[in-house]
Design an enzyme around this catalytic site. Structure first.
Site, PDB file in Angstrom:
ATOM      1  N   GLU A  41    -107.187  59.455  -8.294  1.00 13.13           N
ATOM      2  CA  GLU A  41    -106.248  59.375  -9.422  1.00 13.13           C
ATOM      3  C   GLU A  41    -106.160  60.683 -10.192  1.00 13.13           C
ATOM      4  O   GLU A  41    -105.747  60.704 -11.357  1.00 13.13           O
ATOM      5  CB  GLU A  41    -106.674  58.249 -10.372  1.00 13.13           C
ATOM      6  CG  GLU A  41    -106.728  56.874  -9.753  1.00 13.13           C
ATOM      7  CD  GLU A  41    -105.375  56.306  -9.376  1.00 13.13           C
ATOM      8  OE1 GLU A  41    -104.377  57.070  -9.377  1.00 13.13           O
ATOM      9  OE2 GLU A  41    -105.313  55.111  -9.069  1.00 13.13           O
ATOM     10  N   HIS A  85    -110.496  55.572 -17.075  1.00  8.98           N
ATOM     11  CA  HIS A  85    -109.682  54.603 -16.330  1.00  8.98           C
ATOM     12  C   HIS A  85    -110.600  53.520 -15.790  1.00  8.98           C
ATOM     13  O   HIS A  85    -111.608  53.818 -15.143  1.00  8.98           O
ATOM     14  CB  HIS A  85    -108.953  55.307 -15.181  1.00  8.98           C
ATOM     15  CG  HIS A  85    -108.315  54.369 -14.207  1.00  8.98           C
ATOM     16  ND1 HIS A  85    -107.500  53.334 -14.594  1.00  8.98           N
ATOM     17  CD2 HIS A  85    -108.389  54.305 -12.846  1.00  8.98           C
ATOM     18  CE1 HIS A  85    -107.076  52.677 -13.525  1.00  8.98           C
ATOM     19  NE2 HIS A  85    -107.605  53.242 -12.444  1.00  8.98           N
ATOM     20  N   HIS A 122    -111.059  49.168 -14.292  1.00  7.48           N
ATOM     21  CA  HIS A 122    -110.488  47.970 -13.679  1.00  7.48           C
ATOM     22  C   HIS A 122    -111.159  46.737 -14.290  1.00  7.48           C
ATOM     23  O   HIS A 122    -111.572  45.828 -13.575  1.00  7.48           O
ATOM     24  CB  HIS A 122    -110.706  47.977 -12.165  1.00  7.48           C
ATOM     25  CG  HIS A 122    -109.982  49.055 -11.433  1.00  7.48           C
ATOM     26  ND1 HIS A 122    -110.106  49.251 -10.082  1.00  7.48           N
ATOM     27  CD2 HIS A 122    -109.101  49.994 -11.857  1.00  7.48           C
ATOM     28  CE1 HIS A 122    -109.353  50.269  -9.693  1.00  7.48           C
ATOM     29  NE2 HIS A 122    -108.736  50.741 -10.770  1.00  7.48           N
ATOM     30  N   HIS A 145    -103.064  46.881 -11.579  1.00  6.24           N
ATOM     31  CA  HIS A 145    -104.028  47.946 -11.327  1.00  6.24           C
ATOM     32  C   HIS A 145    -105.170  47.958 -12.345  1.00  6.24           C
ATOM     33  O   HIS A 145    -106.305  47.632 -11.994  1.00  6.24           O
ATOM     34  CB  HIS A 145    -103.279  49.288 -11.329  1.00  6.24           C
ATOM     35  CG  HIS A 145    -104.088  50.460 -10.912  1.00  6.24           C
ATOM     36  ND1 HIS A 145    -103.536  51.574 -10.307  1.00  6.24           N
ATOM     37  CD2 HIS A 145    -105.410  50.741 -11.036  1.00  6.24           C
ATOM     38  CE1 HIS A 145    -104.486  52.464 -10.048  1.00  6.24           C
ATOM     39  NE2 HIS A 145    -105.629  51.983 -10.494  1.00  6.24           N
TER      40      HIS A 145
END
Length: 223
Positions: free
Chosen positions: A83, A102, A104, A165
């Protein structure tokens, strides 16, 4: 001959690793999912440090952390996170992004899979620069399309969901950015739970703007 790593640089690289480990300990991530970046210094021209691709966080050493400049040139013995594009583009576009996390996480990702933004059901949403945490459309991970969608969703905000995502959060430094990530995941969890009972009452934009001012949040982004 490799350049000798100074103590300050080594400490910052280690802070990236420590942030990743804390994300997993807190349940914000699983395995090697998610990624973290931090600016090398206050001078944006010096670029940023970024987690490498596909290496378990508990096996990382400071030497494994990748360095990238704002032209996308990579320095290090590993490939950068898949990413890297949105890390690079956010660092270039947002001077207030000293660090990016980032994740999840379970609840933020659940809402992202529904393409549902987080509205102002709770006043703490004001921490993120506006009355919503927007959800960007889905695009394949690691693509320029995903990065473009993320930048749009982050306009005037410090966090956004990525459709199907996960979550992106930016902040001035790693400690604050991780704290904001925890807050965003908590809001996602509370909103998900509220939806199990009914439709939560949504606070008006004017109230969120008032709370943002009390929090000292700059650059309030409106809708």
């Amino acid at each position: 001959m490799a350049k000798r790593m100074g103590a300050a640089e080594k400490a910052l690289r280690q802070e990236v690793i420590d942030t990743c480990l804390k994300m997993n300990e807190m349940g914000l991530n699983q395995g090697t999912s998610g990624n973290v970046s931090v600016r090398v210094s206050e001078d944006p021209k010096e670029g940023f440090f970024l987690t490498p691709s596909s290496i378990r966080y508990d096996r990382l050493t400071p030497e494994d952390i990748v360095r990238m400049d704002l032209d996308g040139n990579v320095e290090g013995k590993h490939k950068p996170s898949s990413e890297w594009r949105f890390h690079l583009d956010i660092m270039k576009a947002r001077e207030d992004a000293g660090a990016i996390v980032h994740t999840h996480g379970m609840f933020a990702t659940t809402l992202a899979c529904l393409h549902r933004e987080i509205p102002a059901f709770h006043y703490m949403i004001a921490l993120f620069g506006g009355p919503t945490i927007r959800c960007a459309p889905y695009a394949t991970y690691g693509t320029q399309e995903l990065s473009d969608y993320a930048l749009q969703a982050l306009e005037g905000r410090k966090a956004c969901l990525l459709g199907n995502h996960g979550l992106i959060v930016l902040g001035p430094h790693l400690e604050r950015t991780l704290a904001l990530t925890v807050e965003a995941e908590t809001l996602a969890a509370m909103y998900w739970r509220a939806l199990q009972i009914g439709q939560p009452a949504i606070l008006p934009d004017e109230e969120i703007e008032k709370v943002a001012a009390k929090f000292g949040v700059t650059g309030y982004g409106g809708r």
